[in-house]
Design a protein around this motif. Sequence first.
Motif, PDB file in Angstrom:
ATOM      1  N   GLN A 158      -7.099  11.367 -21.006  1.00  0.00           N
ATOM      2  CA  GLN A 158      -7.419  10.233 -21.866  1.00  0.00           C
ATOM      3  C   GLN A 158      -8.410   9.288 -21.201  1.00  0.00           C
ATOM      4  OE1 GLN A 158      -6.458   9.978 -25.224  1.00  0.00           O
ATOM      5  NE2 GLN A 158      -8.249   8.649 -24.994  1.00  0.00           N
ATOM      6  N   HIS A 159      -8.211   9.043 -19.916  1.00  0.00           N
ATOM      7  CA  HIS A 159      -9.135   8.153 -19.203  1.00  0.00           C
ATOM      8  C   HIS A 159     -10.549   8.738 -19.179  1.00  0.00           C
ATOM      9  CE1 HIS A 159     -10.269   4.901 -16.544  1.00  0.00           C
ATOM     10  NE2 HIS A 159     -10.848   5.787 -15.752  1.00  0.00           N
ATOM     11  N   LEU A 160     -10.659  10.019 -18.915  1.00  0.00           N
ATOM     12  CA  LEU A 160     -11.975  10.660 -18.876  1.00  0.00           C
ATOM     13  C   LEU A 160     -12.641  10.652 -20.246  1.00  0.00           C
ATOM     14  CD1 LEU A 160     -11.196  13.617 -16.464  1.00  0.00           C
ATOM     15  CD2 LEU A 160     -12.507  11.537 -15.943  1.00  0.00           C
ATOM     16  N   VAL A 161     -11.875  10.926 -21.286  1.00  0.00           N
ATOM     17  CA  VAL A 161     -12.421  10.873 -22.644  1.00  0.00           C
ATOM     18  C   VAL A 161     -12.905   9.462 -22.951  1.00  0.00           C
ATOM     19  CG1 VAL A 161     -11.801  10.987 -25.103  1.00  0.00           C
ATOM     20  CG2 VAL A 161     -11.130  12.842 -23.549  1.00  0.00           C
ATOM     21  N   ASP A 162     -12.112   8.460 -22.607  1.00  0.00           N
ATOM     22  CA  ASP A 162     -12.501   7.068 -22.854  1.00  0.00           C
ATOM     23  C   ASP A 162     -13.791   6.718 -22.113  1.00  0.00           C
ATOM     24  OD1 ASP A 162     -10.227   6.797 -24.423  1.00  0.00           O
ATOM     25  OD2 ASP A 162      -9.095   5.662 -22.906  1.00  0.00           O
ATOM     26  N   CYS A 163     -13.889   7.119 -20.865  1.00  0.00           N
ATOM     27  CA  CYS A 163     -15.105   6.831 -20.078  1.00  0.00           C
ATOM     28  C   CYS A 163     -16.316   7.540 -20.666  1.00  0.00           C
ATOM     29  CB  CYS A 163     -14.899   7.254 -18.627  1.00  0.00           C
ATOM     30  SG  CYS A 163     -13.726   6.229 -17.729  1.00  0.00           S
ATOM     31  N   TYR A 164     -16.165   8.796 -21.002  1.00  0.00           N
ATOM     32  CA  TYR A 164     -17.255   9.571 -21.590  1.00  0.00           C
ATOM     33  C   TYR A 164     -17.712   8.931 -22.898  1.00  0.00           C
ATOM     34  CZ  TYR A 164     -19.698  13.403 -23.913  1.00  0.00           C
ATOM     35  OH  TYR A 164     -20.620  14.149 -24.589  1.00  0.00           O
ATOM     36  N   GLU A 165     -16.761   8.609 -23.753  1.00  0.00           N
ATOM     37  CA  GLU A 165     -17.098   8.016 -25.048  1.00  0.00           C
ATOM     38  C   GLU A 165     -17.757   6.656 -24.887  1.00  0.00           C
ATOM     39  OE1 GLU A 165     -13.524   8.233 -27.408  1.00  0.00           O
ATOM     40  OE2 GLU A 165     -13.943  10.318 -27.952  1.00  0.00           O
TER      41      GLU A 165
END
Length: 127
Positions: free
Chosen positions: A115-122
């Motif tokens: 979730q953290h990686l998705v949030d950062c990417y987005e």
Amino acid sequence: LSPDQTDFLTTADEAAAFARNLEELAGDPVRIILDCYSMRSEQCSRGELIRRHAPILHHVHVNDLNKQGPGMAENGIDFTEVFEALIEIGYRGCVSVEAFDFSPGADVIATRSYQHLVDCYESVINR
């Protein structure tokens, strides 16, 4: 790896030089892995290292300063910087979570890291 983990190839620049020398000797492509935790001892930012070594970057390990998953350390690594650089260089390789402290449990680490990686990417692609 960082100097507290090894005494051989302790910077991204050293690893890149070693890879280029091997490639020259062997005639086959040699690539490197950049590890977000290990890059904490570098003299420049993770983004700068990713950009500098883009031509030979093959894999990225994402882990936080507490040796758990991305986003699990208080005042941890800024993974938006990592994604900015990866997107800028057109990186198409793997980004894998490499945790060493599993005390929160594997499911928690996997879920929170993802979730953290998705949030950062987005946050990078939606700017």
